[in-house]
Motif scaffolding. Structure first.
Motif, PDB file in Angstrom:
ATOM      1  N   LYS A  83      -4.409  -0.244  -3.198  1.00 28.15           N
ATOM      2  CA  LYS A  83      -5.163   0.963  -2.849  1.00 28.15           C
ATOM      3  C   LYS A  83      -5.789   0.850  -1.457  1.00 28.15           C
ATOM      4  CE  LYS A  83      -8.560   1.935  -5.586  1.00 28.15           C
ATOM      5  NZ  LYS A  83      -9.528   2.436  -6.563  1.00 28.15           N
TER       6      LYS A  83
ATOM      7  N   GLN B 172       0.848  -1.206   0.000  1.00 27.24           N
ATOM      8  CA  GLN B 172       0.000   0.000   0.000  1.00 27.24           C
ATOM      9  C   GLN B 172       0.881   1.253   0.000  1.00 27.24           C
ATOM     10  OE1 GLN B 172      -2.649   0.403   3.411  1.00 27.24           O
ATOM     11  NE2 GLN B 172      -4.262   1.155   2.055  1.00 27.24           N
TER      12      GLN B 172
ATOM     13  N   ALA C 137      -4.207  -1.045  -7.092  1.00 29.85           N
ATOM     14  CA  ALA C 137      -4.218   0.313  -7.641  1.00 29.85           C
ATOM     15  C   ALA C 137      -5.062   0.418  -8.910  1.00 29.85           C
ATOM     16  CB  ALA C 137      -2.788   0.767  -7.929  1.00 29.85           C
TER      17      ALA C 137
END
Length: 140
Positions: free
Chosen positions: A69, A63, A104
């Motif tokens: 995300k 992360q 992501a």
């Protein structure tokens, strides 16, 4: 002084089990866990095993680098809804994964860290994949 664990076998057999507090049940004693796992804490969050805690730390690192995300802990899936039979309520069958990870690029996958694959786990996993065939489920 002799401890409970050092008593000779002929004396242990004479002690009523309901009259003595087992050493594991005394205040401050750490109970032995069924599958040998160790409760581990990371960032104030308690995990059921070191393996699960380590995987969480790896996800936190990902992360920070931007590859992941978001991380959700203990997402639940209803495998069979609750119902009622002859006035008796039957609870739903719920499966809890260890992590829901959103990458992501928006891809979502679910992770279960396993040290011991119990029969209950195997059945619930089979029900999960049948009920939710399109999920990305990963077992580590």
């Amino acid at each position: 002084m002799t401890t409970w664990n050092e008593l000779p076998a002929h004396l242990v057999s004479k002690i009523r089990s309901d009259s003595v507090t087992a050493p594991a049940n005394l205040p401050g004693a750490v109970p032995a866990l069924k599958y040998g796992n160790a409760i581990t804490e990371v960032d104030g969050i308690r995990f059921d095993s070191r393996k699960e805690a380590k995987y969480y730390e790896d996800l936190l690192w990902q992360q920070r680098t931007g590859a992941v995300k978001s991380i959700e802990l203990q997402p639940e899936f209803v495998l069979q809804p609750g119902y009622e039979v002859a006035g008796k309520k039957i609870r739903p069958i719920i499966y809890k994964a260890d992590f829901k990870v959103t990458e992501a690029d928006g891809h979502i996958y679910y992770v279960d860290t396993k040290g011991m694959r119990t029969q209950v786990y195997m059945i619930k996993k089979k029900m999960l994949l049948y009920r939710y065939p399109d999920i990305d489920f990963r077992e580590v």
